[in-house]
Design a protein around this motif. Sequence first.
Motif, PDB file in Angstrom:
ATOM      1  N   VAL A 233       0.836  -1.205   0.000  1.00  0.00           N
ATOM      2  CA  VAL A 233       0.000   0.000   0.000  1.00  0.00           C
ATOM      3  C   VAL A 233       0.866   1.247   0.000  1.00  0.00           C
ATOM      4  CG1 VAL A 233      -1.663   1.346   1.347  1.00  0.00           C
ATOM      5  CG2 VAL A 233      -1.968  -1.119   1.099  1.00  0.00           C
ATOM      6  N   TYR A 234       1.852   1.294   0.892  1.00  0.00           N
ATOM      7  CA  TYR A 234       2.729   2.464   0.973  1.00  0.00           C
ATOM      8  C   TYR A 234       3.526   2.653  -0.315  1.00  0.00           C
ATOM      9  CZ  TYR A 234       1.715   2.270   5.980  1.00  0.00           C
ATOM     10  OH  TYR A 234       1.088   2.256   7.195  1.00  0.00           O
ATOM     11  N   TYR A 235       3.935   1.563  -0.923  1.00  0.00           N
ATOM     12  CA  TYR A 235       4.688   1.652  -2.176  1.00  0.00           C
ATOM     13  C   TYR A 235       3.854   2.306  -3.268  1.00  0.00           C
ATOM     14  CZ  TYR A 235       6.114   0.222  -6.812  1.00  0.00           C
ATOM     15  OH  TYR A 235       6.413   0.236  -8.141  1.00  0.00           O
ATOM     16  N   ASN A 236       2.620   1.853  -3.436  1.00  0.00           N
ATOM     17  CA  ASN A 236       1.768   2.388  -4.501  1.00  0.00           C
ATOM     18  C   ASN A 236       1.488   3.874  -4.315  1.00  0.00           C
ATOM     19  OD1 ASN A 236       0.702   0.264  -6.530  1.00  0.00           O
ATOM     20  ND2 ASN A 236       0.597  -0.803  -4.584  1.00  0.00           N
ATOM     21  N   ILE A 237       1.201   4.282  -3.101  1.00  0.00           N
ATOM     22  CA  ILE A 237       0.923   5.692  -2.840  1.00  0.00           C
ATOM     23  C   ILE A 237       2.191   6.533  -3.015  1.00  0.00           C
ATOM     24  CG2 ILE A 237       0.233   7.358  -1.073  1.00  0.00           C
ATOM     25  CD1 ILE A 237      -1.689   5.265   0.014  1.00  0.00           C
TER      26      ILE A 237
ATOM     27  N   ILE B 158      -2.208  20.312  -8.001  1.00  0.00           N
ATOM     28  CA  ILE B 158      -2.137  20.069  -6.558  1.00  0.00           C
ATOM     29  C   ILE B 158      -3.448  19.473  -6.052  1.00  0.00           C
ATOM     30  CG2 ILE B 158      -1.995  21.185  -4.289  1.00  0.00           C
ATOM     31  CD1 ILE B 158      -0.060  23.204  -5.544  1.00  0.00           C
ATOM     32  N   ILE B 159      -4.567  20.034  -6.511  1.00  0.00           N
ATOM     33  CA  ILE B 159      -5.875  19.514  -6.112  1.00  0.00           C
ATOM     34  C   ILE B 159      -6.050  18.071  -6.585  1.00  0.00           C
ATOM     35  CG2 ILE B 159      -8.373  19.741  -6.455  1.00  0.00           C
ATOM     36  CD1 ILE B 159      -7.959  22.779  -6.596  1.00  0.00           C
ATOM     37  N   ALA B 160      -5.660  17.820  -7.846  1.00  0.00           N
ATOM     38  CA  ALA B 160      -5.784  16.470  -8.404  1.00  0.00           C
ATOM     39  C   ALA B 160      -4.927  15.478  -7.615  1.00  0.00           C
ATOM     40  CB  ALA B 160      -5.370  16.462  -9.870  1.00  0.00           C
ATOM     41  N   LEU B 161      -3.719  15.912  -7.259  1.00  0.00           N
ATOM     42  CA  LEU B 161      -2.821  15.048  -6.500  1.00  0.00           C
ATOM     43  C   LEU B 161      -3.424  14.680  -5.146  1.00  0.00           C
ATOM     44  CD1 LEU B 161      -0.041  13.679  -6.178  1.00  0.00           C
ATOM     45  CD2 LEU B 161       0.820  15.848  -5.259  1.00  0.00           C
ATOM     46  N   VAL B 162      -3.952  15.680  -4.453  1.00  0.00           N
ATOM     47  CA  VAL B 162      -4.542  15.450  -3.128  1.00  0.00           C
ATOM     48  C   VAL B 162      -5.768  14.539  -3.231  1.00  0.00           C
ATOM     49  CG1 VAL B 162      -5.717  16.542  -1.178  1.00  0.00           C
ATOM     50  CG2 VAL B 162      -3.678  17.610  -2.159  1.00  0.00           C
ATOM     51  N   VAL B 163      -6.615  14.803  -4.229  1.00  0.00           N
ATOM     52  CA  VAL B 163      -7.842  14.018  -4.400  1.00  0.00           C
ATOM     53  C   VAL B 163      -7.515  12.552  -4.729  1.00  0.00           C
ATOM     54  CG1 VAL B 163      -9.872  13.667  -5.864  1.00  0.00           C
ATOM     55  CG2 VAL B 163      -9.287  15.958  -5.063  1.00  0.00           C
ATOM     56  N   ILE B 164      -6.592  12.353  -5.665  1.00  0.00           N
ATOM     57  CA  ILE B 164      -6.261  10.985  -6.075  1.00  0.00           C
ATOM     58  C   ILE B 164      -5.590  10.212  -4.944  1.00  0.00           C
ATOM     59  CG2 ILE B 164      -4.836   9.593  -7.635  1.00  0.00           C
ATOM     60  CD1 ILE B 164      -5.373  11.687  -9.791  1.00  0.00           C
ATOM     61  N   ILE B 165      -4.699  10.882  -4.201  1.00  0.00           N
ATOM     62  CA  ILE B 165      -4.070  10.224  -3.052  1.00  0.00           C
ATOM     63  C   ILE B 165      -5.139   9.846  -2.026  1.00  0.00           C
ATOM     64  CG2 ILE B 165      -2.544  10.567  -1.066  1.00  0.00           C
ATOM     65  CD1 ILE B 165      -0.791  12.291  -2.855  1.00  0.00           C
ATOM     66  N   GLY B 166      -6.081  10.770  -1.809  1.00  0.00           N
ATOM     67  CA  GLY B 166      -7.175  10.487  -0.876  1.00  0.00           C
ATOM     68  C   GLY B 166      -8.007   9.297  -1.316  1.00  0.00           C
ATOM     69  N   LEU B 167      -8.318   9.234  -2.613  1.00  0.00           N
ATOM     70  CA  LEU B 167      -9.109   8.119  -3.136  1.00  0.00           C
ATOM     71  C   LEU B 167      -8.345   6.798  -3.037  1.00  0.00           C
ATOM     72  CD1 LEU B 167     -10.708   9.774  -6.312  1.00  0.00           C
ATOM     73  CD2 LEU B 167     -11.848   9.202  -4.160  1.00  0.00           C
TER      74      LEU B 167
ATOM     75  N   TYR C 236      -9.478   3.625  -0.847  1.00  0.00           N
ATOM     76  CA  TYR C 236      -9.607   2.309  -1.484  1.00  0.00           C
ATOM     77  C   TYR C 236      -8.812   1.257  -0.719  1.00  0.00           C
ATOM     78  CZ  TYR C 236      -8.540  -1.502  -4.673  1.00  0.00           C
ATOM     79  OH  TYR C 236      -8.350  -2.748  -5.215  1.00  0.00           O
ATOM     80  N   TYR C 237      -7.546   1.564  -0.447  1.00  0.00           N
ATOM     81  CA  TYR C 237      -6.707   0.599   0.250  1.00  0.00           C
ATOM     82  C   TYR C 237      -7.178   0.349   1.673  1.00  0.00           C
ATOM     83  CZ  TYR C 237      -3.353   0.728  -3.585  1.00  0.00           C
ATOM     84  OH  TYR C 237      -2.754   0.608  -4.812  1.00  0.00           O
ATOM     85  N   ARG C 238      -7.677   1.395   2.320  1.00  0.00           N
ATOM     86  CA  ARG C 238      -8.188   1.240   3.680  1.00  0.00           C
ATOM     87  C   ARG C 238      -9.422   0.349   3.718  1.00  0.00           C
ATOM     88  NH1 ARG C 238      -5.856   1.998   8.377  1.00  0.00           N
ATOM     89  NH2 ARG C 238      -7.778   2.781   9.312  1.00  0.00           N
ATOM     90  N   ILE C 239     -10.274   0.480   2.680  1.00  0.00           N
ATOM     91  CA  ILE C 239     -11.498  -0.322   2.634  1.00  0.00           C
ATOM     92  C   ILE C 239     -11.192  -1.768   2.254  1.00  0.00           C
ATOM     93  CG2 ILE C 239     -13.676  -0.676   1.407  1.00  0.00           C
ATOM     94  CD1 ILE C 239     -13.941   2.348   1.218  1.00  0.00           C
ATOM     95  N   ILE C 240     -10.515  -1.943   1.117  1.00  0.00           N
ATOM     96  CA  ILE C 240     -10.277  -3.293   0.604  1.00  0.00           C
ATOM     97  C   ILE C 240      -9.281  -4.060   1.470  1.00  0.00           C
ATOM     98  CG2 ILE C 240      -9.529  -4.673  -1.366  1.00  0.00           C
ATOM     99  CD1 ILE C 240     -12.167  -3.178  -1.774  1.00  0.00           C
TER     100      ILE C 240
END
Length: 213
Positions: free
Chosen positions: A125-129, A176-185, A189-193
């Motif tokens: 998970v940490y690697y992908n992010i 910057i907004i896109a980066l924050v949003v995608i990292i959040g998503l 995702y990783y937290r849920i799955i």
Amino acid sequence: MDELDLLKKDWKKQDASYPELSYNEIYKLIHKKSSSIVKWIFIICIVELLFWSGLNLLVPEKYLEIYDKFNLRTFLYVTQVIHYSIVFIFIYLFYKNYKAISVTETTNLLMQKIIKTRKTVNYYVYYNIALYVLLSVIVNFIMFSNPETMIEALNPNNKINVSGAKFLNIMLIAQIIALVVIIGLLWIYYRIIYGILLKRLNRNYKELETLEF
């Protein structure tokens, strides 16, 4: 209340003359559930690889031509090859963890394999992010270091009727907004799955601790 909880409840009600059998039944159930969880982690990782690979094939060539103007296509291809190689390593590790748990025969060893699996998932998970953040920073740094090329590539013929400086500011804020949003998503995702699977695996670990005492 799942099958394991019911079995534990029955175990507590049994006479002291059958402790070994009951212990073995509970251990086998925990073993089976842990093996199933790790198998799902392995399967999900493969599905993710297939999904992102398929998505890359759908990217229009016209979109990729933008990176040619910044001499980034080769860099992205090399990065992609390295990334897939690392993902294959993680898939191998997940498979190895699954096989190891499947044949584990002692409580202590099973607990060790569960800890190892949790660490592997967290590293994945940490690697992908971290990879996404690193690539975004590098690509944007190169692009913003060539403002004329960036304006020409992303705002040809001044389709967006703004000054060059203002356009670059808009792009910077948007990135910057896109980066924050995608990292959040990605994190959600990783937290849920994986979070759900790790939570169940952690519960199995605690059940094994209880059996040990």
